[in-house]
Design a protein around this motif. Structure first.
Motif, short mmCIF file in Angstrom:
data_model
loop_
_atom_site.label_atom_id
_atom_site.label_comp_id
_atom_site.label_asym_id
_atom_site.label_seq_id
_atom_site.Cartn_x
_atom_site.Cartn_y
_atom_site.Cartn_z
N HIS A 54 0.85 -1.18 0.00
CA HIS A 54 0.00 0.00 0.00
C HIS A 54 0.89 1.23 0.00
N TYR A 55 0.62 2.15 -0.89
CA TYR A 55 1.38 3.40 -0.88
C TYR A 55 0.42 4.53 -0.55
N PRO A 56 0.89 5.59 0.09
CA PRO A 56 0.01 6.71 0.38
C PRO A 56 -0.63 7.22 -0.91
N SER A 105 16.61 7.39 -6.92
CA SER A 105 16.99 8.05 -5.65
C SER A 105 17.69 7.07 -4.72
N THR A 106 17.24 5.81 -4.75
CA THR A 106 17.83 4.79 -3.88
C THR A 106 19.31 4.58 -4.21
N THR A 107 19.58 4.37 -5.50
CA THR A 107 20.97 4.06 -5.89
C THR A 107 21.85 5.30 -5.77
N GLU A 118 8.04 4.16 -13.03
CA GLU A 118 8.21 3.51 -11.73
C GLU A 118 9.57 2.83 -11.61
N LEU A 119 10.13 2.33 -12.72
CA LEU A 119 11.47 1.74 -12.62
C LEU A 119 12.50 2.83 -12.33
N LEU A 120 12.32 3.98 -13.01
CA LEU A 120 13.24 5.10 -12.72
C LEU A 120 13.07 5.55 -11.28
N PRO A 176 18.84 3.25 1.97
CA PRO A 176 18.20 4.35 1.22
C PRO A 176 16.70 4.47 1.51
N ILE A 177 16.04 3.33 1.72
CA ILE A 177 14.61 3.40 2.04
C ILE A 177 14.47 3.13 3.54
N GLY A 178 13.92 4.11 4.26
CA GLY A 178 13.83 4.00 5.71
C GLY A 178 12.74 3.06 6.17
N ALA A 179 11.68 2.93 5.36
CA ALA A 179 10.54 2.09 5.77
C ALA A 179 9.67 1.78 4.56
N GLY A 180 8.88 0.72 4.68
CA GLY A 180 7.94 0.36 3.61
C GLY A 180 6.51 0.46 4.13
N PHE A 181 5.57 0.66 3.19
CA PHE A 181 4.16 0.82 3.56
C PHE A 181 3.34 -0.43 3.29
N ARG A 182 2.41 -0.73 4.17
CA ARG A 182 1.44 -1.80 3.94
C ARG A 182 0.06 -1.36 4.45
N PRO A 239 17.90 -4.05 3.46
CA PRO A 239 17.87 -2.82 2.64
C PRO A 239 16.94 -2.95 1.45
N PHE A 240 16.73 -4.19 0.97
CA PHE A 240 15.88 -4.40 -0.21
C PHE A 240 14.53 -5.02 0.17
N GLY A 241 14.12 -4.88 1.42
CA GLY A 241 12.86 -5.48 1.85
C GLY A 241 13.00 -6.99 1.86
N LEU A 293 3.35 -9.27 -13.52
CA LEU A 293 4.27 -8.17 -13.77
C LEU A 293 5.67 -8.45 -13.22
N ARG A 294 5.69 -9.05 -12.02
CA ARG A 294 6.98 -9.32 -11.36
C ARG A 294 7.82 -10.30 -12.18
N LYS A 295 7.12 -11.31 -12.71
CA LYS A 295 7.82 -12.29 -13.54
C LYS A 295 8.44 -11.61 -14.77
C1 HEM Z 1 20.04 1.01 -3.69
C2 HEM Z 1 19.11 0.65 -4.47
C3 HEM Z 1 17.76 0.09 -4.09
C4 HEM Z 1 17.19 -0.12 -2.86
C5 HEM Z 1 17.80 0.11 -1.49
C6 HEM Z 1 15.86 -0.65 -3.09
C7 HEM Z 1 14.99 -1.02 -2.08
C8 HEM Z 1 13.75 -1.57 -2.30
C9 HEM Z 1 12.85 -2.00 -1.26
C10 HEM Z 1 13.11 -1.88 0.23
C11 HEM Z 1 11.76 -2.52 -1.87
C12 HEM Z 1 10.56 -3.16 -1.17
C13 HEM Z 1 9.50 -2.15 -0.82
C14 HEM Z 1 8.36 -2.79 -0.06
O1 HEM Z 1 8.39 -3.95 0.31
O2 HEM Z 1 7.40 -2.05 0.17
C15 HEM Z 1 11.94 -2.39 -3.30
C16 HEM Z 1 11.02 -2.78 -4.23
C17 HEM Z 1 11.18 -2.61 -5.58
N1 HEM Z 1 12.33 -2.15 -6.20
FE1 HEM Z 1 14.02 -1.54 -5.33
N2 HEM Z 1 15.66 -0.73 -4.43
C18 HEM Z 1 16.79 -0.30 -5.07
C19 HEM Z 1 17.02 -0.23 -6.43
C20 HEM Z 1 16.11 -0.63 -7.38
C21 HEM Z 1 16.35 -0.62 -8.81
C22 HEM Z 1 17.66 -0.21 -9.48
C23 HEM Z 1 15.19 -1.04 -9.39
C24 HEM Z 1 14.88 -1.22 -10.85
C25 HEM Z 1 15.37 -0.57 -11.78
C26 HEM Z 1 14.24 -1.34 -8.34
C27 HEM Z 1 12.96 -1.78 -8.55
C28 HEM Z 1 12.08 -2.13 -7.56
C29 HEM Z 1 10.73 -2.59 -7.82
C30 HEM Z 1 10.05 -2.69 -9.18
C31 HEM Z 1 10.16 -2.90 -6.57
C32 HEM Z 1 8.75 -3.40 -6.30
C33 HEM Z 1 8.75 -4.91 -6.21
C34 HEM Z 1 7.36 -5.46 -5.93
O3 HEM Z 1 6.51 -4.77 -5.39
O4 HEM Z 1 7.18 -6.64 -6.26
N3 HEM Z 1 14.83 -1.07 -7.13
N4 HEM Z 1 13.17 -1.81 -3.53
#
Ligand code: HEM
Length: 499
Positions: free
Chosen positions: A112-114, A289-291, A282-284, A352-358, A419-421, A137-139
C-alpha cells in the motif's frame, strides 16, 4: 466568590475558550480513530498519539523527519501508533516484527502506498499491483534483471561511470550529491529505457526527478504551490520525456544495439503505451533516488577511510582488474568479496529506504498489541538495522563484518538486514543496483583519490533518502596526477563550502 472568580477570569476567558475547544476536538479525534480498532480482538492498540484532526502527526514528521520516528521509538518502543498522511498508522521495528509483516503479504497485509504516491506513479504499476497481476508483472520485470541481462548492461555502466569520474577529476572539486544523481540518472535512463540524454539534459531531468520524489510523501492537497502539486507537475515533465523517447525508439526499433529493460519487459507481455509510460516512470523512481543516495553515502564514508579504498585496490589487483583500460565482466565483478562487503556496509548503515508501507487486511497482534485491519502499517528498515543484535558495534562503518571470516549477516535473523525489503515484494532491481554501485566503486578506486573539502564532517539528513547536508563537496583527482588538487589550507581559510 463566583463574582470574584468571574472578575479574575474574564480577561483570559477569550483565550481559554479556544484552548479548551481545541483540546476537546483533539480528544474527540483520538476517540474517533481509536474506535476504528477491531472489537473482536481483545489486545489493546499500541501506545502512541494520533496528533491533531486531519493532519494527525504529519506536520511533526515533515518538520523533524527521521528524528520524529526515533523520538517515538524512545517513548513507545518497537510498535507504536500514530496518524500520518491522512491515515491511522502503526510503525513496526525489529527483525521478528518485520519478518511477520513481510512474510504475511496477501494474508495479513497488502502492499500500500500513500494516496499521493499512487497518484504520482499511476494505478497499474508493479509497485501497487496485487495478487495475480502482481505475480505476472513481477515475472516479466525480473527478466530484465537476470544474469544474462545484467551482463549486457556492464559495458554501458562502465562507459558512463568512467566518463563521469574522469570529468569529476578534470574539475578537481565537485558536489558529490548532485553529480551522483546525474550519473545514476544517465545510467538508469540508458539501461532501463534506452534514453540518450547528454550530461546537461540528464542534469536538468535529475533535478525534476528529485522534485518529484522529494514532494511525493505529502498531504493530498493539489493546489498551486502545494508539495503534492509540485510532485504532479514534475511527474508530468518526466512522463512527456518518456513518451517522446518511446516514440523515438519505436521509429528506430531495428537499429537499437542493445536491449533495454523496458524492451525486455514489453517483449514478454502485452503493454500499451500508457502502461509502458507508467512502467518506465516507476522503474526510474524505484532505482534512481535509492541508488544515487547509496552512491553519495559511499563517497562520503570512503572519503574518510582511504584504508578501505586501498583494500579495494588490493582486491582489484589480486584479480588483475586494477588497470583502468580493463573491460569489466559480470563474472569478474561477482568474485570481488571485499568490494561487495563495502557496498553492503553502506546499505546497512545508511539504508536508502527508511521504511515500507502496507495496508493491514486482517487484524493481527505484535508484541501483545492489536494491529487493526484497515490501518496503515509502516515496517521500519532504518531502525531495524540500528537495533540488529548480530552486528558488532552497530554504529561503526566496518565492511569486514560481511567478509566470510566474520559473516555477521548470517549469524542472526536474516530480517536484521533488509535494505531491499523481503518476501514476495522484495526489490526486483537489487542485483542491478549492486552492480551499478560496485562498478562506481571500482572506477573510483582504480583511477582516483578523493577527500572531503570541509574539515567538519557533514550531518546526514535521512529523508527522503540519506544525503549529507551541504551536498558533499569533495576534492577529487587522478591518482597519477595532482595538478588539479586544491590546497586544503586555502579552502579552509575561506571557511566551509556548500554546493
Ligand atoms: C540502492 C538501491 C535500491 C534499494 C535500497 C531498493 C529497495 C527496495 C525495497 C526496500 C523494496 C521493497 C518495498 C516494499 O516492500 O514495500 C523495493 C522494491 C522494488 N524495487 Fe528496489 N531498491 C533499489 C534499487 C532498485 C532498482 C535499481 C530497481 C529497478 C530498476 C528497483 C525496482 C524495484 C521494484 C520494481 C520494486 C517493487 C517490487 C514489488 O513490489 O514486487 N529497485 N526496492
Amino acid at each position: 466568590m463566583q463574582v470574584l472568580l468571574g472578575t479574575t477570569l474574564s480577561p483570559v476567558l477569550p483565550l481559554l475558550l479556544p484552548c479548551v475547544l481545541l483540546i476537546l476536538i483533539c480528544k474527540l479525534w483520538t476517540v474517533y480513530n481509536v474506535r476504528s480498532k477491531d472489537p473482536n480482538c481483545k489486545a489493546p492498540l499500541p501506545e502512541g498519539s494520533m496528533g491533531i484532526p486531519f493532519f494527525g502527526e504529519t506536520l511533526q514528521l515533515l518538520l523533524f523527519g527521521a528524528e520524529f520516528y526515533q523520538k517515538k521509538y524512545a517513548k513507545y518502543g518497537r510498535v507504536f501508533k500514530t496518524h500520518l498522511l491522512g491515515q491511522p498508522s502503526v510503525r513496526v521495528i525489529g527483525a521478528a516484527n518485520v519478518r511477520r509483516v513481510l512474510l504475511g503479504e496477501g494474508d495479513i497485509v497488502q502492499v500500500h502506498y500513500p494516496r499521493t504516491v499512487q497518484s504520482v506513479l499511476g494505478s497499474k504499476s508493479i509497485l501497487v499491483a496485487t495478487g495475480k497481476e502482481h505475480d505476472r508483472l513481477r515475472k516479466l520485470v525480473s527478466k530484465a534483471f537476470n544474469i544474462h541481462a545484467l551482463s549486457e548492461y556492464v559495458p554501458y555502466m562502465q562507459q558512463f561511470m568512467t566518463e563521469a569520474v574522469k570529468s569529476w577529476c578534470d574539475k578537481g572539486q565537485v558536489c558529490a550529491e548532485s553529480e551522483s544523481k546525474v550519473l545514476i540518472f544517465r545510467v538508469a535512463g540508458k539501461l532501463l529505457c534506452n534514453f540518450d540524454y547528454d550530461e546537461e539534459e540528464s542534469r536538468h531531468l535529475s533535478q525534476v526527478f528529485a522534485t518529484m520524489v522529494d514532494n511525493m510523501l505529502s498531504l493530498p492537497i493539489n493546489i498551486p504551490g502545494s508539495q503534492f502539486n509540485k510532485a504532479i507537475r514534475a511527474r508530468n515533465i518526466i512522463r512527456s520525456r518518456v513518451e517522446a523517447s518511446l516514440k523515438k525508439k519505436k521509429e528506430s526499433e531495428n537499429d537499437l544495439p542493445f536491449t533495454d529493460a523496458l524492451r525486455i519487459v514489453s517483449e514478454g507481455g502485452h503493454f500499451n503505451t500508457e502502461q509502458l509510460k507508467e512502467l518506465a516512470l516507476e522503474l526510474l523512481f524505484a532505482g534512481h533516488s535509492t541508488t544515487s543516495s547509496t552512491a553519495v553515502m559511499m563517497i562520503h564514508y570512503l572519503a574518510q577511510r582511504p584504508d578501505i579504498v586501498k583494500r579495494v585496490r588490493n582486491e582489484l589487483d589480486e584479480f588483475d582488474l586494477l588497470d583502468e583500460e580493463e573491460p569489466l565482466k559480470f563474472e569478474d565483478i561477482s568474485k570481488l568479496k571485499y568490494t561487495s562487503s563495502v557496498i553492503k556496509e553502506v546499505f546497512r548503515i545508511s539504508p536508502p529506504i527508511g521504511a515500507g508501507f502496507r495496508k493491514v487486511i486482517k487484524t493481527f497482534q505484535l508484541e501483545g498489541k492489536q494491529i487493526p485491519a484497515g490501518w496503515t502499517l509502516l515496517f521500519s528498515i532504518r531502525e531495524t538495522h540500528a537495533l540488529a543484535d548480530n552486528f558488532a558495534e552497530v554504529e561503526k562503518f566496518d565492511p569486514d563484518r560481511f567478509m566470510p571470516e566474520r559473516n555477521e549477516e548470517k549469524k542472526g535473523d536474516r530480517f536484521n538486514f533488509i535494505p531491499f525489503g523481503g518476501g514476495s515484494r522484495g526489490c526486483v532491481g537489487k542485483q542491478m543496483a549492486q552492480l551499478m554501485l560496485k562498478i562506481l566503486l571500482i572506477t573510483l578506486s582504480r583511477n582516483c583519490r578523493w577527500e572531503l573539502v570541509n574539515q567538519e564532517t557533514p550531518r546526514i539528513e535521512l529523508m527522503p533518502c540519506p544525503h549529507p547536508i551541504g551536498g558533499l563537496p569533495v576534492r577529487i583527482s587522478r591518482l597519477d596526477c595532482n595538478a588539479n588538487r586544491i590546497d586544503f589550507k586555502k579552502v579552509n581559510e575561506a571557511g566551509d563550502v556548500a554546493c
